[in-house]
Design an enzyme around this catalytic site. Sequence first.
Site, PDB file in Angstrom:
ATOM      1  N   GLY A  77      15.167 133.445  61.425  1.00  0.00           N
ATOM      2  CA  GLY A  77      16.479 133.215  62.002  1.00  0.00           C
ATOM      3  C   GLY A  77      17.016 131.846  61.625  1.00  0.00           C
ATOM      4  N   CYS A  78      18.285 131.630  61.907  1.00  0.00           N
ATOM      5  CA  CYS A  78      18.945 130.383  61.503  1.00  0.00           C
ATOM      6  C   CYS A  78      18.449 129.186  62.317  1.00  0.00           C
ATOM      7  CB  CYS A  78      20.457 130.527  61.587  1.00  0.00           C
ATOM      8  SG  CYS A  78      21.074 131.245  63.131  1.00  0.00           S
ATOM      9  N   PHE A  79      18.442 129.297  63.641  1.00  0.00           N
ATOM     10  CA  PHE A  79      17.931 128.196  64.463  1.00  0.00           C
ATOM     11  C   PHE A  79      16.461 127.891  64.149  1.00  0.00           C
ATOM     12  CE2 PHE A  79      21.379 129.343  67.637  1.00  0.00           C
ATOM     13  CZ  PHE A  79      22.088 128.157  67.511  1.00  0.00           C
TER      14      PHE A  79
END
Length: 343
Positions: A146-148
Amino acid sequence: MIKVGIVGGSGYGAIELIRLLQTHPHVTIAHIYSHSKVDEPLKLTFPHLQHIMQHFEALTVDNNDCDVIFFATPAPVSKTCIPPLVEKGIHVIDLSGAFRIKNREIYEAYYKETAAAQDDLNHAIYSISEWQSFDNNGTKLISNPGCFPTATLLALHPLISEKIVDLSSIIIDAKTGVSGAGRSLSQRVHFSEMNENLSAYAIGNHKHKPEIEQYLSIIAGQDVSVIFTPHLVPMTRGILSTIYVKLSSEYTTESLHKLMTSYYANQPFVRIRDIGTFPTTKEVLGSNYCDIGIYVDETTQTAILVSVIDNLVKGASGQAIQNLNILYDFEVTTGLNQSPVYP
């Protein structure tokens, strides 16, 4: 040439894949799949792609001629559609969260839906590209982070690996642009609600929290919990993650900077900023870079790490292509040499 398919072709992640893969010398985009737009020309949905004459297609398993298929779809679609393709022997790189969390109970608690089959979870390889390698013959399913988690784990990995932090002290304060929510409409991303506004959301129950904890625990060799608070900011792209962690050994800004610089010396997409400078989201816009700024508060022995990425590139499609490059033993930068868009 590697024949590539892209599923979820009408979403932001898929469109970034198309943009980036057009410059990849070893790839041809053979098929763009979207169940809701079958037979429609791509340029009708995305007028900025007038030069691409392809049409959306329906995904099929039988007679599928792709070497690799990227899934830029919601997790339920990935869970259903990917296993038959993997069984057929096609490499799949999944950008959803469907296969990231290995514990089914934890997945279901955070995602509020049934988890993938345990066998599929076991076979999926979670890959932050900077510390991953693949066996092309044995690896069939890659779970893109994921991005985070990407922004956070790249910043924390050296400190956790070197065992220089108090693992009970990790605080992550993260900001994201609106494109991270995808193209679906909601009140939260309505212009009148979002513009000139800043809001925290999903406090304590964001889907990326267990993902971060799971892989920090793997690095540390013990269970790790974090405090993670995401915020929505009124911009299109970008993630800025400010991470606070107590150091268990005495470090200065200079000595921690030296450690981080050495750790990422051979990783072209991680740029450790000079001492006294801290990155902004605009400085990585449209690129596959992760820029990290470092400061140590010597009074409290607290490290402050500022990590920025473009959520649609390094946080999604760019890292997926980086994983493709690793899978096929290409130079890791192939097709990803774009400089950030500035201003």
